[in-house]
Design a protein around this motif. Structure first.
Motif, short mmCIF file in Angstrom:
data_model
loop_
_atom_site.label_atom_id
_atom_site.label_comp_id
_atom_site.label_asym_id
_atom_site.label_seq_id
_atom_site.Cartn_x
_atom_site.Cartn_y
_atom_site.Cartn_z
N ASP A 63 -0.57 3.31 -11.06
CA ASP A 63 -1.62 3.23 -11.97
C ASP A 63 -1.87 1.73 -12.41
O ASP A 63 -2.93 1.58 -12.69
N TYR A 120 -4.89 4.50 -4.04
CA TYR A 120 -6.01 5.24 -4.61
C TYR A 120 -6.34 5.54 -6.08
O TYR A 120 -7.22 5.54 -6.82
N ARG A 121 -4.99 5.50 -6.86
CA ARG A 121 -5.13 5.78 -8.24
C ARG A 121 -4.91 4.56 -8.98
O ARG A 121 -4.86 4.70 -10.34
N GLY A 127 -12.49 -1.94 -0.62
CA GLY A 127 -12.11 -0.43 -0.62
C GLY A 127 -11.77 -0.03 -2.08
O GLY A 127 -11.24 -0.62 -2.77
N ASN A 128 -11.96 1.33 -2.08
CA ASN A 128 -11.64 2.34 -3.69
C ASN A 128 -12.28 1.32 -4.49
O ASN A 128 -13.15 0.71 -4.62
N GLN A 129 -11.39 1.04 -5.73
CA GLN A 129 -11.82 0.11 -6.76
C GLN A 129 -11.63 -1.32 -6.73
O GLN A 129 -11.96 -1.65 -7.82
N SER A 188 -5.63 -1.32 -0.41
CA SER A 188 -6.90 -0.47 -0.74
C SER A 188 -6.41 0.88 -0.65
O SER A 188 -7.05 1.92 -0.84
N ARG A 189 -5.20 1.21 -0.29
CA ARG A 189 -4.41 2.60 0.02
C ARG A 189 -4.00 3.29 -1.24
O ARG A 189 -3.81 4.39 -1.41
N GLN A 215 1.71 4.38 -3.63
CA GLN A 215 0.26 4.91 -3.75
C GLN A 215 0.32 5.87 -5.23
O GLN A 215 -0.68 6.33 -5.60
N GLY A 221 0.57 -1.28 0.21
CA GLY A 221 0.12 0.10 -0.10
C GLY A 221 0.74 1.52 -0.06
O GLY A 221 0.41 2.30 -0.11
N ASN A 237 -3.89 -3.25 3.11
CA ASN A 237 -3.57 -2.02 2.81
C ASN A 237 -3.20 -1.65 1.34
O ASN A 237 -2.95 -0.52 0.88
#
Length: 348
Positions: A203, A224-225, A243-245, A221-222, A200, A197, A219
């Motif tokens: 991509d 975010y991008r 979490g997130n995507q 899910s940290r 960050q 995680g 983690n």
């Protein structure tokens, strides 16, 4: 070619060159980009790439016939930004020293492109031509694309389609500037690093087609991008973190029969839901995770310590009397000491 000591870009991709990389290239110490991808070159990856060409930013040896291990000397390339060794016959483990790649360990970019200025000298005069930008063809999210005006923004490691074995080194999680990491179609084992995680800026993350086991770190899910994720065809197990995507990547988890939870049709048992569940903490923690058992133990320890002292004072009169006598004596002693020190200071 070894006499072209001022050359900065060597782009020989997509030809039919055979044999080994000529050792005379080690004299070209100003090289920034070496792209000999999609040829029929063979032999070991030269150690002089990391010993002599310390200005290298981009190394592309993709789709050749290089074999044996990745030389640890490549870790000397502090300015390295793109490393593509995919589709070769490289074996052994991923070097742990890769956290020495300073540029990849930093977030941000110096400029969108990698620009050079043509120059030559005639007698005592120097002449400068038009600037030119480097270009490179890379695999991004499973698609081959050419980069030029945005090449300086790319920070990528692609070691896919080789025969690499062993675990993914935890040191890779120090490369916080990475935008793309592809380790797919190898023979990697062990677990996904618990601090994944930390990456960050990622991509694209592809770890598919290996023998990676254990749970997916919560983690992850940290990141975010993240826009592309593929963990398929491994031996992963347990509940997919929420979490997130993470629930939007429908094909990212296939081929892991022990995985459960959305977006997979297999629901998790109570044991799979609870096993290994953890709470995220500061990423400076040793492994980035603290289990719920830690907090339960801390609470029990506090309760036992508190009532072990206070309960004794409340229930035992002699202990209570002795304790408060001691506090009174300590208070008087400290008061007398303070007065003696104050008088000494005033007398001076």
């Amino acid at each position: 070619m070894g006499h072209l000591i001022s050359i900065e870009t060597l782009n020989l991709n997509n030809n039919r060159f055979v044999g080994e990389l000529p050792s005379r290239l080690k004299n070209c110490e100003q090289l920034i980009l070496v792209d000999v991808g999609e040829n029929k070159l063979s032999g070991l990856i030269p150690v002089w790439l990391g010993e002599n060409l310390l200005n290298l930013v981009i190394i592309i040896l993709r789709s050749n016939q290089f074999y044996r291990s990745i030389p640890p000397q490549l870790c000397h390339l502090k300015q390295l930004q793109i490393l593509d060794l995919s589709m070769n016959n490289i074996s052994g483990t991923i070097p742990k020293c890769l956290n020495n790649w300073t540029t990849l360990a930093q977030k941000g970019h110096s400029s969108p492109s990698i620009t050079h200025i043509n120059s030559f000298q005639l007698g005592e005069s120097s002449f400068y031509g038009l600037p030119y930008d480097d270009e490179a063809t890379l695999t991004w999210k499973g698609v081959r694309s050419k980069y030029q005006s945005t090449l300086g923004l790319v920070k990528s490691i692609d070691l896919s389609s080789n025969m690499l074995s062993g675990e993914i080194p935890t040191e890779i999680t120090y490369l916080v500037g990475l935008v793309s990491l592809n380790l797919s179609r190898n023979r990697l084992t062990g677990q996904i690093p618990s601090r994944i995680g930390n990456l960050q800026e990622l991509d694209s993350l592809d770890l598919s087609g290996n023998q990676i086991n254990g749970r997916i770190p919560i983690n992850i899910s940290r990141i975010y991008r993240i826009g592309y994720l593929d963990l398929s065809q491994n031996n992963l197990s347990g509940k997919i973190p929420i979490g997130n995507q993470l629930q939007t990547f429908d094909s990212a988890y296939g081929g892991n029969p022990q995985l459960c939870g959305e977006p997979l049709p297999r629901t998790c048992s109570e044991e799979e839901k609870g096993l290994g569940q953890s709470v995220l903490v500061n990423e400076d923690d040793k492994d980035g995770l603290i289990t719920q058992g830690f907090y339960i133990s801390m609470g029990l320890g506090f309760a036992v310590g508190f009532w072990g002292v206070c309960g004794t004072l409340l229930l035992n009169m002699s202990c209570r009397y002795t304790y408060f006598n001691f506090l009174t004596f300590l208070n008087d002693w400290l008061y007398v000491k303070a007065e003696i020190i104050r008088q000494r200071i005033l007398n001076k």
